[in-house]
Design a protein around this motif. Structure first.
Motif, short mmCIF file in Angstrom:
data_model
loop_
_atom_site.label_atom_id
_atom_site.label_comp_id
_atom_site.label_asym_id
_atom_site.label_seq_id
_atom_site.Cartn_x
_atom_site.Cartn_y
_atom_site.Cartn_z
N TYR A 85 6.02 2.27 -6.48
CA TYR A 85 5.20 2.61 -7.66
C TYR A 85 3.75 2.85 -7.25
N ALA A 86 3.24 2.00 -6.34
CA ALA A 86 1.87 2.16 -5.88
C ALA A 86 1.69 3.47 -5.12
N LYS A 87 2.69 3.86 -4.35
CA LYS A 87 2.63 5.13 -3.62
C LYS A 87 2.61 6.30 -4.60
N ARG A 142 -8.66 -9.41 -7.29
CA ARG A 142 -9.08 -10.01 -8.56
C ARG A 142 -9.32 -8.95 -9.64
N ILE A 143 -9.16 -7.68 -9.29
CA ILE A 143 -9.35 -6.60 -10.27
C ILE A 143 -8.18 -6.62 -11.25
N PRO A 144 -8.43 -6.58 -12.56
CA PRO A 144 -7.33 -6.57 -13.53
C PRO A 144 -6.38 -5.41 -13.28
N VAL A 145 -5.10 -5.64 -13.47
CA VAL A 145 -4.02 -4.67 -13.30
C VAL A 145 -3.81 -4.32 -11.82
N VAL A 146 -4.85 -3.83 -11.17
CA VAL A 146 -4.73 -3.41 -9.77
C VAL A 146 -4.49 -4.60 -8.85
N GLY A 147 -5.25 -5.67 -9.05
CA GLY A 147 -5.16 -6.84 -8.19
C GLY A 147 -3.77 -7.44 -8.06
N PRO A 148 -3.10 -7.72 -9.18
CA PRO A 148 -1.75 -8.28 -9.09
C PRO A 148 -0.78 -7.37 -8.35
N ASN A 185 -13.39 11.00 -12.79
CA ASN A 185 -13.44 9.59 -13.17
C ASN A 185 -12.70 9.33 -14.48
N LEU A 186 -12.80 10.26 -15.42
CA LEU A 186 -12.03 10.14 -16.67
C LEU A 186 -10.54 10.20 -16.38
N TYR A 187 -10.15 11.13 -15.51
CA TYR A 187 -8.74 11.24 -15.12
C TYR A 187 -8.27 9.95 -14.46
N LEU A 188 -9.08 9.43 -13.53
CA LEU A 188 -8.72 8.21 -12.80
C LEU A 188 -8.58 7.03 -13.75
N PHE A 189 -9.48 6.92 -14.71
CA PHE A 189 -9.42 5.82 -15.67
C PHE A 189 -8.14 5.88 -16.49
N TRP A 190 -7.84 7.05 -17.03
CA TRP A 190 -6.69 7.13 -17.93
C TRP A 190 -5.36 7.03 -17.19
N ILE A 191 -5.27 7.59 -16.01
CA ILE A 191 -4.00 7.49 -15.30
C ILE A 191 -3.78 6.06 -14.79
N THR A 192 -4.86 5.38 -14.44
CA THR A 192 -4.73 3.98 -14.02
C THR A 192 -4.34 3.11 -15.20
N LEU A 193 -4.93 3.37 -16.36
CA LEU A 193 -4.57 2.62 -17.57
C LEU A 193 -3.12 2.87 -17.95
N PHE A 194 -2.70 4.15 -17.92
CA PHE A 194 -1.33 4.51 -18.30
C PHE A 194 -0.33 3.89 -17.33
N MET A 195 -0.59 4.04 -16.03
CA MET A 195 0.35 3.51 -15.05
C MET A 195 0.26 1.99 -14.95
N GLY A 196 -0.88 1.44 -15.37
CA GLY A 196 -1.00 -0.02 -15.39
C GLY A 196 -0.01 -0.66 -16.34
N VAL A 197 0.28 0.02 -17.45
CA VAL A 197 1.29 -0.49 -18.39
C VAL A 197 2.65 -0.56 -17.69
N GLY A 198 2.93 0.44 -16.85
CA GLY A 198 4.20 0.49 -16.16
C GLY A 198 4.37 -0.61 -15.13
N THR A 199 3.26 -1.25 -14.73
CA THR A 199 3.37 -2.33 -13.74
C THR A 199 3.91 -3.62 -14.34
N LYS A 211 9.06 -9.02 -9.84
CA LYS A 211 8.55 -9.49 -8.54
C LYS A 211 9.29 -8.82 -7.38
N ASN A 212 9.51 -7.52 -7.52
CA ASN A 212 10.22 -6.75 -6.51
C ASN A 212 9.19 -6.00 -5.66
N GLN A 213 9.02 -6.42 -4.40
CA GLN A 213 7.99 -5.83 -3.55
C GLN A 213 8.25 -4.36 -3.25
N ASP A 214 9.50 -4.02 -2.94
CA ASP A 214 9.81 -2.64 -2.59
C ASP A 214 9.55 -1.70 -3.76
N LEU A 215 9.95 -2.13 -4.96
CA LEU A 215 9.71 -1.32 -6.15
C LEU A 215 8.21 -1.20 -6.42
#
Length: 249
Positions: free
Chosen positions: A39-41, A104-110, A10-24, A31-35
């Motif tokens: 990134y999501a993959k 509606r989840i922050p970062v993930v939702g958009p 869970n700590l790993y999941l939190f930090w990697i989601t936070l780190f990669m969330g910045v990249g979103t 607004k590039n769907q393919d990109l």
């Protein structure tokens, strides 16, 4: 050890989601769907990498030759959050049918919205079904593989809930292969947020079912396919609740 694995993951999941969330951020601005989908993959692969390494889990996929190229309707059992990640790594252009609350989840939702995931507002009744059908047609026209959890909710390993009408409507609308999938992911990625167990997670992909069947014939065919996959690969067929397992905590 199960609790320790869960805490570390869970700590790993939190930090990697936070780190990669910045990249979103730049991706969302473009607004590039393919990109966004690529990134999501990548994020999904990173999550599963941590799950396998930290929790001492191996993922075994059977029947990948039953996934023909092009648009598909993948009808999978759903036991854990694992099921929401694995298909990002198994097909080229995955498109999950998800509940609106997830957008509606922050970062993930958009990012879910930008990648084109099909959100369903369960409170909207027949309107939600019509919207889902329209979005699914657009997804298949775009050569995407739709992943749906026909029981509409997570279940315990071996547990069954009634198949919801959405999968039947989609199967009758789209002339694409309908692929049944069985899993035992709930044995290892528990409903309890702090429990993760070591072992082999099985994802078993069956042969495509005939599309556009009458409702009862389709649901019985899907349930029979799941039963056969579980029997053939020794997956649980009776409810297994491991959420309280003091002996292994």
């Amino acid at each position: 050890m199960s609790i320790l694995r869960g805490v570390l993951f869970n700590l790993y999941l939190f930090w990697i989601t936070l780190f990669m969330g910045v990249g979103t951020i730049p991706i969302r601005l473009m607004k590039n769907q393919d990109l966004a989908l690529s990134y999501a993959k990548f994020w999904a692969r990173a999550v599963l990498f941590g799950f396998t390494r930290i929790c001492s889990v191996r993922i075994e996929i059977s029947g990948q030759d039953n996934l023909p190229p092009g648009p598909l309707l993948i009808a999978s059992q759903h036991q854990s959050f694992f099921d929401g990640f694995i298909w990002m790594t198994l097909v080229d252009r995955p498109d999950y049918i998800i509940k609106t609350e997830l957008t509606r989840i922050p970062v993930v939702g958009p990012m879910l919205r930008l990648t084109g995931m099909i959100s369903v507002d369960r409170k909207a009744g027949s309107k939600a079904l019509r919207t889902m059908m329209q979005d699914a047609k657009s997804a298949h026209d775009a050569n995407r593989q739709i992943i749906i959890f026909p029981e509409g909710t997570r279940t315990l390993p071996g547990e069954r809930h009634p198949i919801q009408p959405g999968i039947v409507a989609l199967a009758r609308q789209a002339n694409v292969p309908v692929v049944p999938v069985a899993t035992d992911s709930g044995l290892f990625w528990d409903r309890h947020p702090w429990l993760k167990r070591p072992g082999v997670v099985h994802v078993v992909i069956g042969q495509p079912l005939p599309p556009r069947q009458e409702r009862r014939a389709f649901t019985e065919g899907l349930e029979s396919a799941w039963d056969e996959l579980c029997t053939t690969h020794a997956l649980p067929r009776d409810p297994v609740d491991n959420s309280v397992d003091p002996g292994k905590i």
